[in-house]
Design an enzyme around this catalytic site. Structure first.
Site, PDB file in Angstrom:
ATOM      1  N   TYR A  26       0.791  -1.229   0.000  1.00  0.00           N
ATOM      2  CA  TYR A  26       0.000   0.000   0.000  1.00  0.00           C
ATOM      3  C   TYR A  26       0.827   1.285   0.000  1.00  0.00           C
ATOM      4  O   TYR A  26       0.261   2.376  -0.015  1.00  0.00           O
ATOM      5  CB  TYR A  26      -0.942  -0.007   1.220  1.00  0.00           C
ATOM      6  CG  TYR A  26      -1.921  -1.162   1.181  1.00  0.00           C
ATOM      7  CD1 TYR A  26      -2.832  -1.287   0.139  1.00  0.00           C
ATOM      8  CD2 TYR A  26      -1.928  -2.140   2.179  1.00  0.00           C
ATOM      9  CE1 TYR A  26      -3.721  -2.347   0.080  1.00  0.00           C
ATOM     10  CE2 TYR A  26      -2.821  -3.201   2.138  1.00  0.00           C
ATOM     11  CZ  TYR A  26      -3.706  -3.305   1.091  1.00  0.00           C
ATOM     12  OH  TYR A  26      -4.591  -4.349   1.036  1.00  0.00           O
ATOM     13  N   ASN A  77     -12.485   5.020  -1.844  1.00  0.00           N
ATOM     14  CA  ASN A  77     -11.746   3.770  -1.741  1.00  0.00           C
ATOM     15  C   ASN A  77     -12.457   2.959  -0.663  1.00  0.00           C
ATOM     16  O   ASN A  77     -12.252   3.202   0.528  1.00  0.00           O
ATOM     17  CB  ASN A  77     -10.287   3.996  -1.346  1.00  0.00           C
ATOM     18  CG  ASN A  77      -9.522   2.672  -1.277  1.00  0.00           C
ATOM     19  OD1 ASN A  77     -10.111   1.594  -1.318  1.00  0.00           O
ATOM     20  ND2 ASN A  77      -8.206   2.746  -1.182  1.00  0.00           N
ATOM     21  N   HIS A 103      -8.277   2.504  -5.895  1.00  0.00           N
ATOM     22  CA  HIS A 103      -7.544   1.551  -5.058  1.00  0.00           C
ATOM     23  C   HIS A 103      -6.061   1.821  -5.180  1.00  0.00           C
ATOM     24  O   HIS A 103      -5.552   2.091  -6.281  1.00  0.00           O
ATOM     25  CB  HIS A 103      -7.824   0.110  -5.494  1.00  0.00           C
ATOM     26  CG  HIS A 103      -9.269  -0.242  -5.352  1.00  0.00           C
ATOM     27  ND1 HIS A 103      -9.839  -0.550  -4.147  1.00  0.00           N
ATOM     28  CD2 HIS A 103     -10.270  -0.293  -6.269  1.00  0.00           C
ATOM     29  CE1 HIS A 103     -11.125  -0.783  -4.324  1.00  0.00           C
ATOM     30  NE2 HIS A 103     -11.410  -0.626  -5.602  1.00  0.00           N
ATOM     31  N   SER A 105      -3.698  -0.515  -4.525  1.00  0.00           N
ATOM     32  CA  SER A 105      -3.133  -1.696  -5.183  1.00  0.00           C
ATOM     33  C   SER A 105      -3.961  -2.031  -6.427  1.00  0.00           C
ATOM     34  O   SER A 105      -5.093  -1.544  -6.575  1.00  0.00           O
ATOM     35  CB  SER A 105      -3.139  -2.883  -4.213  1.00  0.00           C
ATOM     36  OG  SER A 105      -4.464  -3.193  -3.814  1.00  0.00           O
TER      37      SER A 105
HETATM   38  O1  CA2 Z   1      -5.760  -1.330  -2.768  1.00  0.00           O
HETATM   39  C1  CA2 Z   1      -6.666  -0.767  -2.122  1.00  0.00           C
HETATM   40  O2  CA2 Z   1      -6.767   0.445  -2.023  1.00  0.00           O
HETATM   41  C2  CA2 Z   1      -7.675  -1.633  -1.349  1.00  0.00           C
HETATM   42  O3  CA2 Z   1      -8.943  -0.982  -1.405  1.00  0.00           O
HETATM   43  C3  CA2 Z   1      -7.169  -1.682   0.073  1.00  0.00           C
HETATM   44  C4  CA2 Z   1      -7.996  -2.618   0.959  1.00  0.00           C
HETATM   45  C5  CA2 Z   1      -8.137  -3.991   0.307  1.00  0.00           C
HETATM   46  O4  CA2 Z   1      -8.995  -4.820   1.093  1.00  0.00           O
HETATM   47  C6  CA2 Z   1      -8.691  -3.896  -1.096  1.00  0.00           C
HETATM   48  O5  CA2 Z   1      -8.752  -5.187  -1.651  1.00  0.00           O
HETATM   49  C7  CA2 Z   1      -7.817  -3.006  -1.962  1.00  0.00           C
HETATM   50  C8  CA2 Z   1      -7.301  -2.800   2.304  1.00  0.00           C
HETATM   51  C9  CA2 Z   1      -7.104  -1.551   3.069  1.00  0.00           C
HETATM   52  C10 CA2 Z   1      -6.239  -1.869   4.238  1.00  0.00           C
HETATM   53  O6  CA2 Z   1      -5.205  -0.934   4.287  1.00  0.00           O
HETATM   54  C11 CA2 Z   1      -4.115  -1.227   5.024  1.00  0.00           C
HETATM   55  C12 CA2 Z   1      -3.120  -0.292   5.003  1.00  0.00           C
HETATM   56  C13 CA2 Z   1      -1.980  -0.512   5.703  1.00  0.00           C
HETATM   57  C14 CA2 Z   1      -1.823  -1.662   6.452  1.00  0.00           C
HETATM   58  C15 CA2 Z   1      -2.820  -2.602   6.470  1.00  0.00           C
HETATM   59  C16 CA2 Z   1      -3.984  -2.370   5.744  1.00  0.00           C
END
Ligand code: CA2
Length: 152
Positions: A26, A77, A103, A105
Site C-alpha cells: 500500500y 476507496n 484503489h 493496489s
Molecule cells: O488497494 C486498495 O486500495 C484496497 O482498497 C485496500 C484494501 C483492500 O482490502 C482492497 O482489496 C484493496 C485494504 C485496506 C487496508 O489498508 C491497510 C493499510 C496498511 C496496512 C494494512 C492495511
C-alpha cells in the site's frame, strides 16, 4: 462567483493504517498526507473536499447518504468493503452522485476474491494500482467528469 464544487472523499476500513504496515502493498504515504494532497489539488481546481475514514460500514453509509445534500461527487476507496458490501453499493447508487472508485493496489493482480467489486459498475470509472497517485488520478477524473457535465 460560482459556487465551489464540493466533493466527498471516502476511505474505508483499515485505511487509517496506511504508511504504518504493509508498505510493499500500500506504499508509505499516510492517510493524512493523501488527504492533504487531495485538498491542495482540489483547491487548485476550485473544489472543496471533505475527507472521511471509518472502520464502520454503517458510518460510511451515513456519510454517503448525507452527501446527497451537499456534494457534487464522491471519490471512494471502499477498502475491503469493495468486495463484500451490497449496502455501501446501494448507498452510493441511491446518492445519485457521480462516483469514482480508487484503489492503491491493483485489485486484479491480487487474490481472486479481490477481483470483484460491488462498486465498480455503479461508478463512473475506476483507478487501481497506482498507490497514492490513484487518488490524484481519480480526483482529476471526477473533476473532469463534473466539468464536462456542467458545460453541457
Ligand atoms: O488497494 C486498495 O486500495 C484496497 O482498497 C485496500 C484494501 C483492500 O482490502 C482492497 O482489496 C484493496 C485494504 C485496506 C487496508 O489498508 C491497510 C493499510 C496498511 C496496512 C494494512 C492495511
Amino acid at each position: 462567483m460560482a459556487e465551489p464544487l464540493r466533493i466527498l472523499v471516502v476511505h474505508g476500513p483499515n485505511l487509517n493504517l496506511l504508511g504504518t504496515r504493509e508498505p510493499e502493498v500500500y506504499g508509505r504515504t499516510t492517510l493524512p498526507e493523501i488527504d492533504a494532497l487531495l485538498a491542495e489539488q482540489g483547491k487548485a481546481a476550485g473544489a472543496e473536499l471533505r475527507c472521511v475514514q471509518s472502520n464502520h460500514e454503517g458510518e460510511l453509509i451515513d456519510q454517503v447518504q448525507a452527501a446527497r445534500g451537499w456534494a457534487a461527487g464522491i471519490l471512494v476507496n471502499p477498502g475491503g468493503l469493495t468486495h463484500t458490501s451490497v449496502p455501501l453499493r446501494d448507498a452510493l447508487l441511491a446518492s445519485g452522485l457521480p462516483v469514482v472508485e480508487v484503489h492503491l493496489s491493483n485489485i486484479f493482480a491480487r487474490e481472486p476474491f479481490r477481483r470483484h467489486s460491488y462498486v465498480s459498475d455503479v461508478a463512473v470509472g475506476v483507478v487501481t494500482g497506482f498507490g497514492a497517485a490513484s487518488y490524484r488520478l481519480g480526483l482529476e477524473a471526477l473533476l473532469g467528469h463534473l466539468a464536462s457535465r456542467r458545460s453541457t
